[in-house]
Motif scaffolding. Structure first.
Motif, PDB file in Angstrom:
ATOM      1  N   ILE A 423       0.820  -1.210   0.000  1.00 47.78           N
ATOM      2  CA  ILE A 423       0.000   0.000   0.000  1.00 47.78           C
ATOM      3  C   ILE A 423       0.855   1.263   0.000  1.00 47.78           C
ATOM      4  CG2 ILE A 423      -1.726   1.289   1.304  1.00 47.78           C
ATOM      5  CD1 ILE A 423      -2.914  -1.332   2.196  1.00 47.78           C
ATOM      6  N   VAL A 424       1.843   1.340   0.859  1.00 45.76           N
ATOM      7  CA  VAL A 424       2.650   2.555   0.985  1.00 45.76           C
ATOM      8  C   VAL A 424       3.344   2.925  -0.327  1.00 45.76           C
ATOM      9  CG1 VAL A 424       4.619   3.585   2.177  1.00 45.76           C
ATOM     10  CG2 VAL A 424       2.940   2.252   3.459  1.00 45.76           C
ATOM     11  N   PRO A 425       3.975   2.011  -1.065  1.00 43.37           N
ATOM     12  CA  PRO A 425       4.610   2.407  -2.336  1.00 43.37           C
ATOM     13  C   PRO A 425       3.621   2.979  -3.340  1.00 43.37           C
ATOM     14  CG  PRO A 425       5.415   0.267  -1.631  1.00 43.37           C
ATOM     15  CD  PRO A 425       4.251   0.597  -0.744  1.00 43.37           C
ATOM     16  N   LYS A 426       2.403   2.491  -3.375  1.00 50.25           N
ATOM     17  CA  LYS A 426       1.422   3.005  -4.334  1.00 50.25           C
ATOM     18  C   LYS A 426       0.968   4.408  -3.954  1.00 50.25           C
ATOM     19  CE  LYS A 426      -0.071  -1.697  -5.257  1.00 50.25           C
ATOM     20  NZ  LYS A 426      -1.103  -2.723  -5.066  1.00 50.25           N
ATOM     21  N   VAL A 427       0.735   4.640  -2.681  1.00 50.49           N
ATOM     22  CA  VAL A 427       0.364   5.984  -2.244  1.00 50.49           C
ATOM     23  C   VAL A 427       1.493   6.956  -2.543  1.00 50.49           C
ATOM     24  CG1 VAL A 427      -0.205   7.380  -0.229  1.00 50.49           C
ATOM     25  CG2 VAL A 427      -1.222   5.112  -0.494  1.00 50.49           C
ATOM     26  N   LEU A 451      -5.714  -0.293  -4.779  1.00 48.36           N
ATOM     27  CA  LEU A 451      -4.556  -0.676  -3.970  1.00 48.36           C
ATOM     28  C   LEU A 451      -4.165  -2.134  -4.132  1.00 48.36           C
ATOM     29  CD1 LEU A 451      -5.310   1.250  -0.648  1.00 48.36           C
ATOM     30  CD2 LEU A 451      -3.661   1.850  -2.427  1.00 48.36           C
ATOM     31  N   THR A 452      -4.986  -2.905  -4.790  1.00 45.32           N
ATOM     32  CA  THR A 452      -4.653  -4.315  -5.005  1.00 45.32           C
ATOM     33  C   THR A 452      -3.958  -4.549  -6.333  1.00 45.32           C
ATOM     34  OG1 THR A 452      -6.824  -4.792  -5.983  1.00 45.32           O
ATOM     35  CG2 THR A 452      -6.600  -5.028  -3.590  1.00 45.32           C
ATOM     36  N   TYR A 453      -3.875  -3.523  -7.184  1.00 47.67           N
ATOM     37  CA  TYR A 453      -3.208  -3.670  -8.477  1.00 47.67           C
ATOM     38  C   TYR A 453      -1.696  -3.600  -8.302  1.00 47.67           C
ATOM     39  CZ  TYR A 453      -7.823  -2.767 -10.498  1.00 47.67           C
ATOM     40  OH  TYR A 453      -9.144  -2.821 -10.813  1.00 47.67           O
ATOM     41  N   SER A 454      -1.013  -4.254  -9.208  1.00 43.12           N
ATOM     42  CA  SER A 454       0.447  -4.223  -9.181  1.00 43.12           C
ATOM     43  C   SER A 454       0.942  -2.858  -9.633  1.00 43.12           C
ATOM     44  CB  SER A 454       1.010  -5.315 -10.097  1.00 43.12           C
ATOM     45  OG  SER A 454       2.407  -5.198 -10.225  1.00 43.12           O
ATOM     46  N   LEU A 455       1.880  -2.312  -8.883  1.00 42.89           N
ATOM     47  CA  LEU A 455       2.395  -0.985  -9.203  1.00 42.89           C
ATOM     48  C   LEU A 455       3.191  -0.993 -10.499  1.00 42.89           C
ATOM     49  CD1 LEU A 455       2.935   1.972  -8.478  1.00 42.89           C
ATOM     50  CD2 LEU A 455       4.831   1.195  -7.049  1.00 42.89           C
ATOM     51  N   LYS A 458       0.794  -2.828 -13.597  1.00 45.93           N
ATOM     52  CA  LYS A 458      -0.529  -2.308 -13.936  1.00 45.93           C
ATOM     53  C   LYS A 458      -0.602  -0.790 -13.849  1.00 45.93           C
ATOM     54  CE  LYS A 458      -4.843  -3.253 -14.975  1.00 45.93           C
ATOM     55  NZ  LYS A 458      -5.203  -3.908 -16.231  1.00 45.93           N
ATOM     56  N   ILE A 459      -0.294  -0.218 -12.693  1.00 46.23           N
ATOM     57  CA  ILE A 459      -0.529   1.209 -12.470  1.00 46.23           C
ATOM     58  C   ILE A 459       0.440   2.051 -13.277  1.00 46.23           C
ATOM     59  CG2 ILE A 459      -0.551   3.010 -10.713  1.00 46.23           C
ATOM     60  CD1 ILE A 459      -1.443   0.925  -8.690  1.00 46.23           C
ATOM     61  N   ARG A 460       1.708   1.819 -13.154  1.00 48.23           N
ATOM     62  CA  ARG A 460       2.700   2.625 -13.888  1.00 48.23           C
ATOM     63  C   ARG A 460       2.526   2.525 -15.399  1.00 48.23           C
ATOM     64  NH1 ARG A 460       7.565   4.374 -11.630  1.00 48.23           N
ATOM     65  NH2 ARG A 460       8.610   3.762 -13.566  1.00 48.23           N
ATOM     66  N   PRO A 461       2.341   1.326 -15.977  1.00 46.54           N
ATOM     67  CA  PRO A 461       2.145   1.271 -17.435  1.00 46.54           C
ATOM     68  C   PRO A 461       0.932   2.072 -17.912  1.00 46.54           C
ATOM     69  CG  PRO A 461       2.696  -0.904 -16.604  1.00 46.54           C
ATOM     70  CD  PRO A 461       2.470  -0.031 -15.408  1.00 46.54           C
ATOM     71  N   VAL A 462      -0.174   2.055 -17.150  1.00 48.07           N
ATOM     72  CA  VAL A 462      -1.356   2.830 -17.563  1.00 48.07           C
ATOM     73  C   VAL A 462      -1.060   4.318 -17.513  1.00 48.07           C
ATOM     74  CG1 VAL A 462      -3.730   3.402 -16.955  1.00 48.07           C
ATOM     75  CG2 VAL A 462      -2.978   1.023 -16.909  1.00 48.07           C
ATOM     76  N   LEU A 488      -6.992   3.104 -14.057  1.00 45.43           N
ATOM     77  CA  LEU A 488      -5.788   2.335 -13.750  1.00 45.43           C
ATOM     78  C   LEU A 488      -6.072   0.838 -13.711  1.00 45.43           C
ATOM     79  CD1 LEU A 488      -4.244   4.601 -10.986  1.00 45.43           C
ATOM     80  CD2 LEU A 488      -3.821   4.618 -13.445  1.00 45.43           C
ATOM     81  N   GLY A 489      -7.330   0.465 -13.715  1.00 48.58           N
ATOM     82  CA  GLY A 489      -7.678  -0.944 -13.740  1.00 48.58           C
ATOM     83  C   GLY A 489      -8.008  -1.471 -15.116  1.00 48.58           C
ATOM     84  N   CYS A 490      -7.954  -0.596 -16.131  1.00 47.67           N
ATOM     85  CA  CYS A 490      -8.297  -1.001 -17.503  1.00 47.67           C
ATOM     86  C   CYS A 490      -7.093  -1.615 -18.191  1.00 47.67           C
ATOM     87  CB  CYS A 490      -8.802   0.195 -18.303  1.00 47.67           C
ATOM     88  SG  CYS A 490     -10.322   0.923 -17.670  1.00 47.67           S
TER      89      CYS A 490
END
Length: 641
Positions: A423-427, A451-455, A458-462, A488-490
């Protein structure tokens, strides 16, 4: 020159030679054969220890003047024998295989020698050689250790006869200290039987191993995919009752436990070998009545063999704990299948504490039951190590208790993940791309699965795609993520790229698309099959320019049949026109009021009577800019399409 015969020795008879033993041997070398110097030799084949025996006889003859017979081992016992010598004699007396010694050895150890049974001192003499109790105790322990090694050798030989490899047999035997001791005790007890009263320990140990059928059992367990550490531990757990292992294994296989899980269940289920099949069947039948299907039992037992260690009363208590929270039998059975440890691994005290803590978020008893039925893994989380640090961190982000309850009910997995690594790295990443601190909490409450997606997967590439492929500026990316965290979930390949290509095919430039996304991030989440008819109606029926769509991308959020077509018909019937935002974003009352004002203005214009009392259409539009603030309300009403 004469030499001594190789298979005889010369007794030293004369006094002259007795005084100087070397002279007799020297005379033999020089050929002195007269009766005055040497007696007639008595030919005799050389035996074991002949030289040392001859010297001993010569030494004794000086006192007795007569030749003594071979001394007995008891006569050679030294009451002050060194401990090292005692240990050596003890080992030579108890070892399984006699090791041949050199010709001058004191003790005979060659199996083929006639004196092998009488060469060594008696074991009784070792413990009466003037030593104290501590020395005797140490000697007994050494004797037991030697017997244990002998028993291991006998077991190894039985394993080799059972077609096991040396390495495998060594690994198994080295992990069977309790069973080796059991064989030793049983072999010693056989000495009391008449048929084994004169048998050696080796024969009795072999008999015990053969009668126990332990070697075929090891073969059978190995065939059932049990590893040798598991096999050794099971044999030691059985305490000699090897039939219980076969019975328990057959029962597990009849309940669909397969492969390596058989060994896991046998080892982790305490007292399973001591329980009868009737007790185990009663547990399975009770679980089946309460929703756990029979074909699920193998999976449940494999993942939580501790369940078989519980008594029937404890099983009923645990099942009632969940059913009293409003769970149906179907929900209970599904919960046990999803996370079998929830039923038999944790103590009732731990379970009650976790339920009480979940209720502090404002959940009722039935709400906790639904939550556990949906995510039983919550029972595996620690309150002190997992939940309390997470609650403190969420409170630091500005999330209230109601927000935490929403996050808990929507995505319970958040309370199961690690705070520091997940959680902390994503925030921190959201803060780095420009999301305000006060907006992060609202964003997480709005879309907890974020918060359950891979940073990194998933999140960074989007985010990178939105900047490089969708035209969103770095200045606006924080706003886009805060307003539309669902993006970010697409999937980039199956969703975002397809939508971006569609909007670019309409003639919208990349920079304009980025501004549209910054204004309305949900634009990229709609299905193209829903966008095409709306765009076609806008361009062909309403005859609106593309610029209207660029200025108001929320147009795609409204229902075509429920909002766009009815309001457009009203505009056509009253022969008035207005911007898309005022046409769609206002409520029904506001829209009717606006239509009346514009209709009155049109009528006055057509009649040629214009007054300053009538408001200017541009003034009306400018005064209603506040309608954009109400777009979210109308948007929620129009998402049903």
């Amino acid at each position: 020159m004469l030499s001594c015969p190789p298979y005889q020795y010369l007794p030293l008879a004369s006094a002259h030679h007795r005084g100087n033993p070397v002279s007799g041997f020297t005379a033999c070398l020089h050929g002195e054969t007269s009766q005055s110097h040497i007696s007639t030799p008595q030919l005799k084949p050389r035996g074991h220890n002949s030289k040392s025996t001859a010297l001993l006889l010569h030494h004794l003859s000086r006192n007795s003047q007569s030749q003594l017979p071979n001394p007995k081992p008891e006569d050679m016992e030294n009451p002050h024998m060194a401990p090292e010598e005692k240990a050596k004699i003890l080992e030579l007396s108890l070892v399984r295989k006699r090791t041949p010694q050199f010709p001058g050895s004191i003790y005979v150890q060659s199996p083929g020698d006639a004196d092998v049974g009488t060469s060594l001192p008696s074991l009784h003499g070792l413990f009466q050689a003037g030593g104290d109790d501590d020395d005797d105790r140490e000697m007994i322990m050494q004797a037991l250790e030697i017997r244990r090694k002998v028993t291991e050798e006998i077991f190894m030989e039985a394993m080799r006869k059972g077609k096991f490899g040396i390495t495998y047999a060594t690994n198994v035997v080295s992990r069977l200290p309790e069973f080796i001791d059991y064989v030793m005790v049983e072999a010693a007890s056989l000495k009391r039987l008449r048929e084994f009263s004169n048998s050696s320990f080796n024969i009795r140990a072999k008999t015990v191993i053969q009668d126990s059928n332990v070697v075929p059992l090891i073969r059978w367990l190995k065939h059932n995919l049990l590893s040798y550490p598991q096999i050794a531990k099971l044999i030691c757990m059985s305490k000699g009752n090897l039939e219980s292992i076969i019975r328990a294994t057959e029962w597990l296989k009849s309940n669909h436990v397969k492969g390596r899980f058989i060994g896991v269940a046998l080892m982790k289920a305490e007292h399973l070998l001591d329980r009868g099949n009737e007790e185990l069947d009663e547990i399975v039948d009770y679980l089946e009545i309460n929703g756990v299907r029979r074909d699920w039992m193998g999976y449940v037992i494999s993942r939580c063999p501790q369940l078989l260690s519980c008594s029937m009363e404890e099983i009923k208590t645990r099942v009632g704990f969940f059913l009293n929270m409003g769970m149906s039998s179907n929900d209970f059975g599904t919960m046990v299948f999803d996370f079998p440890r929830v039923l038999g691994y944790y103590t009732l005290t731990e379970m009650n504490e976790k339920v009480s803590y979940l209720k502090e978020f404002g959940l009722c008893n039935e709400g906790v039951g639904k939550l556990l039925a949906f995510k039983p893994q919550l029972m595996g989380c620690s309150i002190e190590e997992r939940w309390k640090p997470l609650v403190r961190y969420l409170y630091y982000l500005g999330i209230s208790r109601d927000g935490m309850r929403r996050m808990l009910t929507i995505k319970p997995m958040l309370f199961c993940v690690d705070l520091k690594t997940t959680i902390v790295p994503k925030v921190q990443f959201f803060q780095d791309i420009g999301v305000r601190d006060d907006a992060i909490g609202n964003m997480l409450v709005k879309f907890p699965p974020l918060l359950t997606y891979s940073l990194y997967k998933k999140i960074r590439p989007v985010v990178i795609f939105l900047i490089t492929g969708a035209g969103v500026s770095k200045r606006d990316i924080g706003k886009v993520v805060a307003l539309g965290p669902e993006l970010l979930g697409c999937s980039i390949a199956h969703k975002l790229e397809i939508n971006v290509k569609y909007f670019l095919s309409l003639g919208i430039r990349v920079k304009q698309l980025g501004e549209m996304i910054a204004d309305f991030p949900m634009l990229l989440r709609y299905n193209i099959d829903l966008l095409r008819p709306k765009y076609s109606y806008l361009r062909r029926t309403m005859v609106r320019p593309l610029q209207d769509l660029i200025e108001f991308p929320r147009f795609f959020s409204y229902s075509l049949n429920s909002r766009i077509i009815p309001r457009h018909k009203v505009l056509v019937e009253n022969r008035v026109n207005m911007k898309l935002r005022y046409m769609l974003a206002s409520s029904d009352e506001e829209f009717e009021k606006r239509i009346d004002t514009l209709t009155e203005r049109r009528q006055r214009f057509e009649s040629g009577f214009m007054t300053d009392a009538l408001p200017n259409p541009q003034t009306i539009d400018d005064d209603d800019d506040s309608i954009e603030n109400k777009t979210a309300v109308s948007f929620s009403d129009s998402e049903s399409e």
